[in-house]
Motif scaffolding. Structure first.
Motif, short mmCIF file in Angstrom:
data_model
loop_
_atom_site.label_atom_id
_atom_site.label_comp_id
_atom_site.label_asym_id
_atom_site.label_seq_id
_atom_site.Cartn_x
_atom_site.Cartn_y
_atom_site.Cartn_z
N ILE A 117 0.80 -1.23 0.00
CA ILE A 117 0.00 0.00 0.00
C ILE A 117 0.83 1.28 0.00
O ILE A 117 0.39 2.31 -0.52
N PHE A 118 2.04 1.25 0.57
CA PHE A 118 2.82 2.47 0.68
C PHE A 118 3.21 3.04 -0.69
O PHE A 118 3.40 4.24 -0.84
N HIS A 119 3.34 2.17 -1.69
CA HIS A 119 3.69 2.64 -3.03
C HIS A 119 2.56 3.49 -3.64
O HIS A 119 2.82 4.45 -4.37
N PRO A 124 -2.28 10.77 -5.64
CA PRO A 124 -3.55 11.10 -4.96
C PRO A 124 -4.79 10.40 -5.54
O PRO A 124 -5.61 9.89 -4.78
N THR A 125 -4.94 10.36 -6.86
CA THR A 125 -6.13 9.74 -7.44
C THR A 125 -6.12 8.23 -7.22
O THR A 125 -7.15 7.62 -6.92
N LEU A 126 -4.96 7.62 -7.38
CA LEU A 126 -4.82 6.19 -7.13
C LEU A 126 -5.07 5.87 -5.66
O LEU A 126 -5.76 4.89 -5.33
N TYR A 208 2.69 4.92 -13.36
CA TYR A 208 3.77 5.73 -12.77
C TYR A 208 4.31 5.03 -11.51
O TYR A 208 5.53 5.02 -11.27
N CYS A 209 3.39 4.47 -10.72
CA CYS A 209 3.77 3.76 -9.51
C CYS A 209 4.70 2.59 -9.84
O CYS A 209 5.74 2.39 -9.19
N LEU A 210 4.34 1.82 -10.85
CA LEU A 210 5.17 0.67 -11.26
C LEU A 210 6.52 1.12 -11.81
O LEU A 210 7.54 0.45 -11.61
N ILE A 213 8.75 1.79 -8.87
CA ILE A 213 9.24 0.55 -8.28
C ILE A 213 10.34 -0.07 -9.14
O ILE A 213 11.32 -0.61 -8.62
N SER A 214 10.18 0.04 -10.44
CA SER A 214 11.22 -0.45 -11.35
C SER A 214 12.53 0.29 -11.12
O SER A 214 13.61 -0.32 -11.11
N MET A 215 12.46 1.59 -10.92
CA MET A 215 13.68 2.38 -10.67
C MET A 215 14.32 2.00 -9.35
O MET A 215 15.54 1.93 -9.24
N TYR A 216 13.50 1.75 -8.32
CA TYR A 216 14.05 1.28 -7.05
C TYR A 216 14.81 -0.03 -7.27
O TYR A 216 15.90 -0.24 -6.72
#
Length: 317
Positions: A117-119, A124-126, A208-210, A213-216
């Motif tokens: 959930i933290f990701h 805001p909309t997500l 954008y969220c994914l 995570i890919s960059m992390y």
């Protein structure tokens, strides 16, 4: 005596380095520094009233388990779907995460069939959609981003930032991303999201969220600070949604159920068994972070393709 020593050790782990344990104990109990040191060393026993004051003052439970009984004590954390209760729920979560963040040694391991959930909380909309969907309230038939209080979004964003600064390992299942995509599809097709632009914005923010995570995963860290490490794995089959917290001298375990309520325990035997179970999962998993580029890209390509397909369906509806 051993339980008292463990109790003070857990309190110590929650304090920032500049805060003196003995002084803090003395202030809460209304005793001298000398007497506080005796309590911490175990040469003077705490009474029930003092245990209660310390537990309330530091938000740390005192635990005692009779050795002959193989039982595990859980704290049950739940909430209603009303905005004020949701705010309190997120505030409590933020306070817990900040306590973990302050610990000298910390690590969070997540096994989940949904994106942790933290990701989501950066977007805001997500965030608004996930909270709307999780609430499952019959009286809330229509998603409306404007109805979500800005205070909730502020807390969510802070939770996201705190999570970035805690070293973590995440183990995702085959359908971890698929679940959120299907939630969006269902909500749009059922008319709960009446505005196409909102539906598209939710999917785009998931993309954008994914990407984040890919960059992390590429750098094996969530920020420019190398201590904010990020290890990402894929496992075909997971047995549940678990958040495992490793601290310097203890462990915490959170088991999620009923969407985002959870059971929490500090029982070290249970936590150790959970940790061993997670190690077994990792041994059977495929690494996505660091050098796992080929498999990571394939996994994300399929996820992005699903997002694009859903956006196309929404626009054609």
């Amino acid at each position: 005596m051993n339980e008292q020593a463990n109790f003070f050790e857990r309190i110590k782990q929650t304090l920032p380095s500049y805060q003196n344990l003995a002084q803090s104990v003395a202030d809460i109990l209304g005793i001298s520094i000398n007497e506080a040191y005796k309590k911490i060393r175990g040469t003077s026993l705490l009474n029930i009233n003092q245990i209660t004051k310390l537990s309330d003052g530091f938000s740390i439970p005192f635990q005692y388990q009779p050795s002959q009984l193989p039982t595990v004590t859980f704290n049950y954390v739940s909430h209603s779907d009303q905005a004020e209760h949701m705010t309190e729920y997120l505030k409590e979560m933020l306070a817990t995460m900040k306590q973990i963040q302050k610990s000298k040694q910390k690590h969070i391991t997540v096994t989940s069939d949904d994106v942790p959930i933290f990701h989501f909380f950066k977007y805001p909309t997500l965030t608004a959609f996930k909270l709307f969907y999780w609430a499952n309230n019959p009286s809330m038939q229509q998603f409306d981003f404007e109805k979500l209080p800005s205070s909730i979004l502020d807390i969510a964003l802070e939770l996201h930032q705190v999570y970035l600064e805690i070293p973590s390992t995440e183990i995702w299942a085959k359908d971890t991303i698929h679940g959120t995509i299907e939630q969006i599809r269902y909500s749009f097709e059922a008319g709960h999201i009446g505005n196409k632009a909102d539906a598209v914005a939710i999917v785009e923010q998931l993309r954008y969220c994914l990407t984040d995570i890919s960059m992390y995963a590429i750098g094996s860290k969530k920020t420019i600070d190398n201590t904010h490490s990020f290890n990402w794995y894929h496992c075909d089959v997971l047995g549940g949604i678990t958040y495992m917290v490793d601290l310097e001298q203890s462990m915490l375990c959170y088991n999620r159920f009923n969407t985002y309520n959870y059971l929490k325990t500090e029982d070290q035997t249970f936590c150790l068994q959970t940790k061993e179970w997670i190690k077994g999962l990792i041994n059977k998993s495929m690494a996505f972070s660091g050098q796992g580029e080929k498999h990571r890209n394939k996994y994300l390509y399929q996820a992005f393709a699903e997002c694009d397909k859903l956006i196309d369906e929404i626009n054609k509806a």
